[in-house]
Design a protein around this motif. Structure first.
Motif, short mmCIF file in Angstrom:
data_model
loop_
_atom_site.label_atom_id
_atom_site.label_comp_id
_atom_site.label_asym_id
_atom_site.label_seq_id
_atom_site.Cartn_x
_atom_site.Cartn_y
_atom_site.Cartn_z
N ARG A 116 -1.97 6.28 -3.78
CA ARG A 116 -2.28 4.89 -4.15
C ARG A 116 -0.99 4.10 -4.25
NH1 ARG A 116 -6.64 7.21 -7.47
NH2 ARG A 116 -8.56 6.60 -6.42
N GLU A 117 -1.10 2.77 -4.39
CA GLU A 117 0.12 1.97 -4.38
C GLU A 117 1.04 2.21 -5.57
OE1 GLU A 117 -1.19 -2.32 -4.98
OE2 GLU A 117 -1.82 -2.01 -2.91
N GLU A 118 0.53 2.82 -6.66
CA GLU A 118 1.40 3.11 -7.81
C GLU A 118 2.59 3.98 -7.43
OE1 GLU A 118 -2.52 4.27 -9.10
OE2 GLU A 118 -2.19 2.36 -8.07
N ILE A 120 4.91 3.44 -5.59
CA ILE A 120 6.19 2.71 -5.52
C ILE A 120 6.91 2.69 -6.86
CG2 ILE A 120 5.62 1.28 -3.51
CD1 ILE A 120 4.91 -0.99 -5.37
N ASP A 121 6.19 2.98 -7.95
CA ASP A 121 6.82 3.02 -9.28
C ASP A 121 7.35 4.41 -9.62
OD1 ASP A 121 6.21 0.34 -9.71
OD2 ASP A 121 4.19 0.85 -10.38
#
Length: 190
Positions: A116-118, A120-121
């Motif tokens: 998922r896009e998380e 990137i963190d």
């Protein structure tokens, strides 16, 4: 035909009539080649988005998939079936050509991971890679084939790319669909 068809529903209880509709439509696909071994339909309703995805597992390791998003699930199923039928008509002559060399030569299965896009963190200093939210073991088949067959495989699926081993040159190649609708290819040199 006693074709095993699985209809999976996400996010909403789908009526039996809709489930039967999807099954009848899949059974109505009269593809004499390639022979369909198993079919899956995934019906997903998110707010007023109706998504119908159909995957056909056929003989000779051929997988055909298509999906459509619409305002109405019946229409989405119809459009997805039409897409599959169009693709099959388009490629049948090609698939029927004399036995292609290297067809099932050493198919390797690779694990495919979804993130998922998380992601990137994820902290850069971390020793471990971010955890995928889903792992599909043996989902990605790495095949030896010709570039023209890789283009056909990309056309038959909804994937954004095909990774394959070039039958002519022996190197790994990534074939992808460009935004302008044409195809791009990148050789992965060891």
């Amino acid at each position: 035909m006693n074709l095993p068809i699985t209809v999976t529903v996400r996010h909403e209880s789908v009526t039996d009539s809709l489930r039967e509709y999807a099954q009848k439509k899949i059974e109505g696909l009269h593809l004499d080649y390639p022979r369909i071994i198993e079919a899956k339909a995934i019906l997903d309703v998110q707010k007023n988005r109706h998504i119908a995805e159909i995957i056909l597992f056929c003989a000779n390791h051929i997988t055909i998939e298509a999906h459509t998003e619409g305002q109405d699930m019946y229409a989405a199923i119809d459009e997805t079936i039409d897409k599959i039928a169009r693709r099959m008509r388009k490629h049948k002559t090609r698939l029927m050509k004399k036995k292609r060399p290297h067809r099932n030569d050493s198919i390797r299965h690779l694990d495919e991971r979804y993130f998922r896009e998380e992601i990137i963190d994820h902290p850069e200093e971390s020793e471990a890679d971010p955890e995928p939210f889903l792992v599909h073991p043996e989902k990605y088949r790495l095949k030896t084939m010709y570039k023209e067959d890789a283009v056909m495989e990309l056309e038959l699926s909804e994937r954004p790319f095909v990774l394959y081993k070039s039958a002519r040159r022996g190197c790994l190649t990534i074939l992808y669909r460009r935004k302008d609708g044409e195809y791009g290819a990148i050789d992965v040199k060891e």
